[in-house]
Design a protein around this motif. Structure first.
Motif, mmCIF file in Angstrom:
data_model
loop_
_atom_site.group_PDB
_atom_site.id
_atom_site.type_symbol
_atom_site.label_atom_id
_atom_site.label_comp_id
_atom_site.label_asym_id
_atom_site.label_seq_id
_atom_site.Cartn_x
_atom_site.Cartn_y
_atom_site.Cartn_z
ATOM 1 N N ARG A 1 49.143 73.248 -51.377
ATOM 2 C CA ARG A 1 50.421 73.485 -50.708
ATOM 3 C C ARG A 1 50.408 72.922 -49.284
ATOM 4 N N VAL A 2 49.287 72.342 -48.882
ATOM 5 C CA VAL A 2 49.137 71.924 -47.491
ATOM 6 C C VAL A 2 50.077 70.783 -47.120
ATOM 7 N N GLU A 3 50.362 69.881 -48.052
ATOM 8 C CA GLU A 3 51.203 68.736 -47.708
ATOM 9 C C GLU A 3 52.636 69.176 -47.414
ATOM 10 N N ALA A 4 53.223 69.966 -48.294
ATOM 11 C CA ALA A 4 54.600 70.414 -48.071
ATOM 12 C C ALA A 4 54.709 71.269 -46.815
ATOM 13 N N ASN A 5 53.727 72.138 -46.582
ATOM 14 C CA ASN A 5 53.766 72.990 -45.397
ATOM 15 C C ASN A 5 53.612 72.184 -44.115
ATOM 16 N N THR A 6 52.723 71.205 -44.132
ATOM 17 C CA THR A 6 52.533 70.381 -42.933
ATOM 18 C C THR A 6 53.762 69.521 -42.668
ATOM 19 N N ASP A 7 54.412 69.052 -43.714
ATOM 20 C CA ASP A 7 55.649 68.292 -43.509
ATOM 21 C C ASP A 7 56.730 69.160 -42.850
ATOM 22 N N ARG A 8 56.795 70.436 -43.193
ATOM 23 C CA ARG A 8 57.738 71.340 -42.528
ATOM 24 C C ARG A 8 57.406 71.465 -41.045
ATOM 25 N N ILE A 9 56.127 71.525 -40.735
ATOM 26 C CA ILE A 9 55.693 71.613 -39.340
ATOM 27 C C ILE A 9 56.029 70.332 -38.593
ATOM 28 N N LEU A 10 55.790 69.188 -39.222
ATOM 29 C CA LEU A 10 56.125 67.916 -38.591
ATOM 30 C C LEU A 10 57.618 67.841 -38.283
ATOM 31 N N ALA A 11 58.441 68.325 -39.195
ATOM 32 C CA ALA A 11 59.891 68.325 -38.970
ATOM 33 C C ALA A 11 60.258 69.238 -37.804
ATOM 34 N N ALA A 12 59.625 70.404 -37.716
ATOM 35 C CA ALA A 12 59.905 71.326 -36.607
ATOM 36 C C ALA A 12 59.490 70.718 -35.275
ATOM 37 N N PHE A 13 58.344 70.070 -35.239
ATOM 38 C CA PHE A 13 57.903 69.414 -34.002
ATOM 39 C C PHE A 13 58.863 68.290 -33.612
ATOM 40 N N ASP A 14 59.323 67.558 -34.603
ATOM 41 C CA ASP A 14 60.252 66.456 -34.314
ATOM 42 C C ASP A 14 61.557 66.992 -33.729
ATOM 43 N N ARG A 15 62.079 68.070 -34.277
ATOM 44 C CA ARG A 15 63.313 68.659 -33.743
ATOM 45 C C ARG A 15 63.132 69.123 -32.308
ATOM 46 N N ALA A 16 61.940 69.634 -31.986
ATOM 47 C CA ALA A 16 61.684 70.166 -30.647
ATOM 48 C C ALA A 16 61.182 69.107 -29.672
ATOM 49 N N GLY A 17 60.905 67.902 -30.152
ATOM 50 C CA GLY A 17 60.345 66.872 -29.279
ATOM 51 C C GLY A 17 58.927 67.203 -28.841
ATOM 52 N N ALA A 18 58.203 67.941 -29.677
ATOM 53 C CA ALA A 18 56.842 68.358 -29.333
ATOM 54 C C ALA A 18 55.821 67.439 -29.993
ATOM 55 N N ARG A 19 54.715 67.236 -29.304
ATOM 56 C CA ARG A 19 53.590 66.517 -29.875
ATOM 57 C C ARG A 19 52.390 67.459 -29.924
ATOM 58 N N ALA A 20 51.518 67.240 -30.883
ATOM 59 C CA ALA A 20 50.436 68.191 -31.123
ATOM 60 C C ALA A 20 49.170 67.461 -31.545
ATOM 61 N N THR A 21 48.091 68.221 -31.610
ATOM 62 C CA THR A 21 46.825 67.745 -32.165
ATOM 63 C C THR A 21 46.600 68.433 -33.508
ATOM 64 N N PHE A 22 46.354 67.641 -34.539
ATOM 65 C CA PHE A 22 46.150 68.164 -35.889
ATOM 66 C C PHE A 22 44.661 68.089 -36.229
ATOM 67 N N PHE A 23 43.979 69.224 -36.141
ATOM 68 C CA PHE A 23 42.565 69.299 -36.514
ATOM 69 C C PHE A 23 42.503 69.409 -38.037
#
Length: 280
Positions: A29-51
């Motif tokens: 389920r990691v791919e679908a969940n991470t894609d949701r996170i990527l979309a949320a970051f994109d909406r907020a203009g946030a950048r992150a580190t993915f360990f």
């Protein structure tokens, strides 16, 4: 902002219930969940580190490339999500070398950062870890949680960025607030899901304003997935730690993204690569 990219069946809370040899038998389920996170970051203009686990990258290479294409930092969470304090120096070296090779081959970018599974690095149990990371080409670690906890923690470690070993990498510890004579966790994970949001926000603002320090926040893709399967046979405490607050997590994350400015760890902390070693 940081995300520890692992799937729901790989967490330490279930390590005694789900054998590592059985991982490939579970529906990812990691791919679908991470894609949701990527979309949320994109909406907020946030950048992150993915360990990211090397194990995940081997099976979900397109996801890893999407993380990088979106402008985020790709870092290592090791390969097999094994506790550093249990596997010892030799196997640790093999694990981080394998993960770095897999991630870099998949994404085509250098991997400089590392986070130990379950914060299993500390001066008492793994005094060699930061040196080994440097020898294997890493520049920094974000693996030490300076709190007391039954599963992890190094309460006497510095609360700010430091270098535990002159021959090793920089350590960016998880964020804590000093109160009541102890370090209290203000970094994310289960603590974030349990704590009243206004209290968490106040603690993080205190770190920013009163101490003049950036905060480190972390969470996992499975934390935005309240519909994930139950784990039969898991201890009640483990089930509670894993599932508490999952339903509210995505909304709380959206608030956090609005209330603070978020960036990649390598940029926020100016974590330049270590100089190349010159053989004598």
């Amino acid at each position: 902002m940081s995300v520890d990219v692992e799937d729901w069946f790989q967490v330490q809370a279930f390590a005694g219930t789900i054998p590592r040899a059985d991982w490939d038998g579970f529906a990812p389920r990691v791919e679908a969940n991470t894609d949701r996170i990527l979309a949320a970051f994109d909406r907020a203009g946030a950048r992150a580190t993915f360990f990211t686990l090397g194990w995940v990258a081997e099976r979900q290479p397109a996801l890893v490339r999407r993380i990088v294409a979106a402008g985020h930092e790709l870092a290592s969470h090791g390969h097999g999500h094994e506790l550093v304090s249990e596997i010892g120096e030799t196997r640790f070296r093999e694990d981080i070398r394998r993960a770095k090779r897999v991630l870099e081959d998949v994404a085509g970018v250098p991997v400089r950062g590392y986070r130990a599974p379950t914060f299993s690095i500390g001066p008492a149990l793994t005094p060699w870890a930061h040196r080994v990371l440097a020898e294997e080409g890493y520049s920094y670690s974000s693996s030490v949680f300076p709190i007391r906890h039954d599963l992890y923690g190094a309460p006497d470690s510095p609360r700010v960025t430091h270098r535990p070993d002159p021959a090793g990498v920089t350590e960016v510890p998880m964020t804590t607030v000093r109160a009541l004579g102890r370090n209290l966790p203000f970094s994310g994970g289960g603590w974030f899901r349990l704590m009243p949001y206004p209290l968490f926000r106040a603690g993080l603002r205190r770190v920013n304003r009163a101490e003049g320090q950036p905060g480190v926040f972390y969470f996992h893709p499975w934390e935005v997935d309240p519909g994930q399967p139950e784990v039969p046979g898991a201890a009640r405490r483990s089930r509670f730690r894993h599932r508490v607050g999952l339903e509210a997590m995505e909304g709380r994350l959206e608030r956090l993204l609005r209330d603070f400015a978020w960036g990649r760890m390598d940029e926020v902390f100016d974590l330049a690569p270590l100089p190349e070693r010159v053989e004598a």
